[in-house]
Design a protein around this motif. Structure first.
Motif, PDB file in Angstrom:
ATOM      1  N   ARG A 194       0.641  -1.107  -0.041  1.00 54.69           N
ATOM      2  CA  ARG A 194       0.060  -0.071  -0.057  1.00 54.69           C
ATOM      3  C   ARG A 194       0.953   1.247  -0.072  1.00 54.69           C
ATOM      4  N   GLU A 195       1.971   1.263   0.790  1.00 52.80           N
ATOM      5  CA  GLU A 195       2.771   2.486   0.875  1.00 52.80           C
ATOM      6  C   GLU A 195       3.519   3.238  -0.587  1.00 52.80           C
ATOM      7  N   PRO A 196       4.008   2.108  -1.265  1.00 54.97           N
ATOM      8  CA  PRO A 196       4.433   2.798  -2.655  1.00 54.97           C
ATOM      9  C   PRO A 196       3.118   3.201  -3.509  1.00 54.97           C
ATOM     10  N   PRO A 246      12.186   5.694 -10.219  1.00 54.80           N
ATOM     11  CA  PRO A 246      11.395   5.235 -11.400  1.00 54.80           C
ATOM     12  C   PRO A 246      10.011   4.507 -10.838  1.00 54.80           C
ATOM     13  N   PHE A 247      10.481   3.505  -9.767  1.00 56.88           N
ATOM     14  CA  PHE A 247       9.395   2.722  -9.348  1.00 56.88           C
ATOM     15  C   PHE A 247       9.181   3.223  -8.038  1.00 56.88           C
ATOM     16  N   ALA A 248       7.749   3.108  -7.333  1.00 56.24           N
ATOM     17  CA  ALA A 248       7.470   3.874  -6.190  1.00 56.24           C
ATOM     18  C   ALA A 248       8.078   3.093  -4.961  1.00 56.24           C
ATOM     19  N   SER A 249       8.508   1.650  -5.011  1.00 54.13           N
ATOM     20  CA  SER A 249       9.176   1.103  -4.025  1.00 54.13           C
ATOM     21  C   SER A 249      10.628   1.577  -3.809  1.00 54.13           C
ATOM     22  N   GLN A 250      11.211   1.994  -4.990  1.00 55.32           N
ATOM     23  CA  GLN A 250      12.470   2.517  -5.044  1.00 55.32           C
ATOM     24  C   GLN A 250      12.958   3.574  -4.353  1.00 55.32           C
ATOM     25  N   GLU A 251      11.805   4.415  -4.023  1.00 54.77           N
ATOM     26  CA  GLU A 251      11.867   5.652  -3.292  1.00 54.77           C
ATOM     27  C   GLU A 251      11.867   5.404  -1.661  1.00 54.77           C
ATOM     28  N   VAL A 252      11.440   4.257  -1.347  1.00 55.29           N
ATOM     29  CA  VAL A 252      11.664   3.963   0.081  1.00 55.29           C
ATOM     30  C   VAL A 252      13.269   3.685   0.257  1.00 55.29           C
ATOM     31  N   VAL A 253      13.781   2.790  -0.736  1.00 56.75           N
ATOM     32  CA  VAL A 253      15.208   2.707  -0.371  1.00 56.75           C
ATOM     33  C   VAL A 253      16.105   3.992  -0.432  1.00 56.75           C
TER      34      VAL A 253
END
Length: 369
Positions: A173-175, A276-283
């Protein structure tokens, strides 16, 4: 090589005395299919715009550097055709990197630091629509052990997202919420899976586009714009090529590049992250210490970032351009810009930009949002 020379070679270039700034930034509209226009036709308005902002003409530029990919164009040395948009006569000092334009900016920055130029034009462009960009990007992979398996860019990003979820660092959900915020959209029901756990909303749009910036040194920069965006530090690092030896939930290269660029010396008020991918912003937020109290007052991707528009080979340069534009407009005092290239955030570049101190704030960053 004697020991003193080796030590000097390891020192970050940001210690050089010469000040260099971004004095202009322009980008094209980003479209899903630009088949009706050539690379030159896409670039020309952008180049005219960025030069017009400074009052310079092409012959006034000391050095020109571009970033693009021949694989996207499907023909060798395609970047030489794009030079028609710059005008290569009379002869110019020119270079090209087969990378995102952020790395072309790095080369131009070094050129100015060495005193070989006072001004530089940096541009980048990418047309993803003529082919399957997911398939084209497999050419970045290890040709012996990974490429024969044909994992595309989305599948590899999904592998990274799954590692983050399994480590308890995010959920599905977060991404999705992050992507909606970056695009300025209301929260929506999850889209269809592209490659689980990534859904359509977690992935970048496939668009064609171009961008350009003008760099200038010292007094030249002050003459060309009222508030230059000074590059206080710039560094880039790379992860191991083999995905199997990397921790995909972390980005040590981003952290090191940020440290060498001086990003942790004082707080920033803006961060333009190339995720580029929403989950990569977490990293990236974790690597750059933008989670928790340190990042509470940092505006992250106010432009929308790559989730709003991701022209391949130009999106990283756009992050630097957007950060610089906010400084020049007086909306930011100290900004971080990040660019990436390769699968799963393999190569990472970090720039730290500052505006001149303002009398009303004493040079201190204003509180973010």
């Amino acid at each position: 090589m004697p020991e003193p020379a080796r030590a000097a070679a390891r020192e970050p270039v940001r210690d050089a005395a010469r000040d260099v700034a971004v004095v202009a930034f322009a980008q094209s509209g980003h479209v899903r299919d630009s088949a009706a226009t050539s690379e030159v036709e896409m670039l020309l308005p952008v180049l005219h715009d960025v030069l017009a902002q400074t009052g310079l003409r092409a012959r006034d530029i000391d050095f020109t550097c571009s970033g693009s990919s021949d694989y996207l164009a499907g023909r060798a040395f395609s970047f030489t055709m794009a030079l028609d948009g710059v005008g290569a006569w009379p002869p110019i000092s020119e270079s090209h990197v087969e990378m995102d334009g952020a790395w072309a900016l790095y080369e131009a920055w070094v050129k100015i630091l060495t005193g070989e130029a006072d001004t530089a034009l940096v541009y980048a462009y990418g047309k993803s629509s003529p082919g399957d960009v997911r398939e084209v990007l497999t050419r970045q992979l290890d040709p012996y052990y990974v490429a024969p398996l044909w994992p595309d860019s989305v599948a590899l990003a999904a592998l990274q997202a799954r590692a983050l979820i399994d480590a308890g660092l995010t959920d599905e959900r977060e991404p999705a919420r992050t992507a909606a915020r970056r695009r300025g959209e209301p929260a929506r029901p999850p889209g269809e899976y592209v490659v689980a756990p990534l859904r359509t909303g977690d992935c970048p749009p496939v668009v064609d586009g171009a961008a350009a910036v003008v760099l200038a040194a010292g007094d030249t920069a002050r003459r060309l714009t009222d508030r230059p965006a000074w590059i206080r530090g710039l560094d880039h690092r790379i992860e191991a090529h083999s995905l199997g030896v990397r921790d995909l939930t972390d980005s040590p290269s981003t952290r090191l590049a940020a440290e060498r660029a001086g990003a942790f010396e004082r707080p920033v008020d803006t961060a333009e992250l190339h995720a580029p991918f929403a989950s990569q912003e977490v990293v990236l937020r974790r690597a750059l210490s933008l989670d928790g109290p340190r990042g509470a007052h940092v505006r992250i991707n106010p432009s929308g970032g790559a989730l709003a528009a991701n022209p391949v080979m130009a999106a990283g340069l756009i992050r630097i351009g957007e950060a610089a534009a906010r400084i020049r407009r007086g909306e930011s005092d100290r900004a971080l810009a990040h660019a990436t290239s390769g699968p799963c955030l393999q190569q990472n570049l970090v720039a730290v930009l500052e505006g001149d101190p303002r009398p009303d704030t004493g040079g201190q960053p204003e509180e973010g949002q």
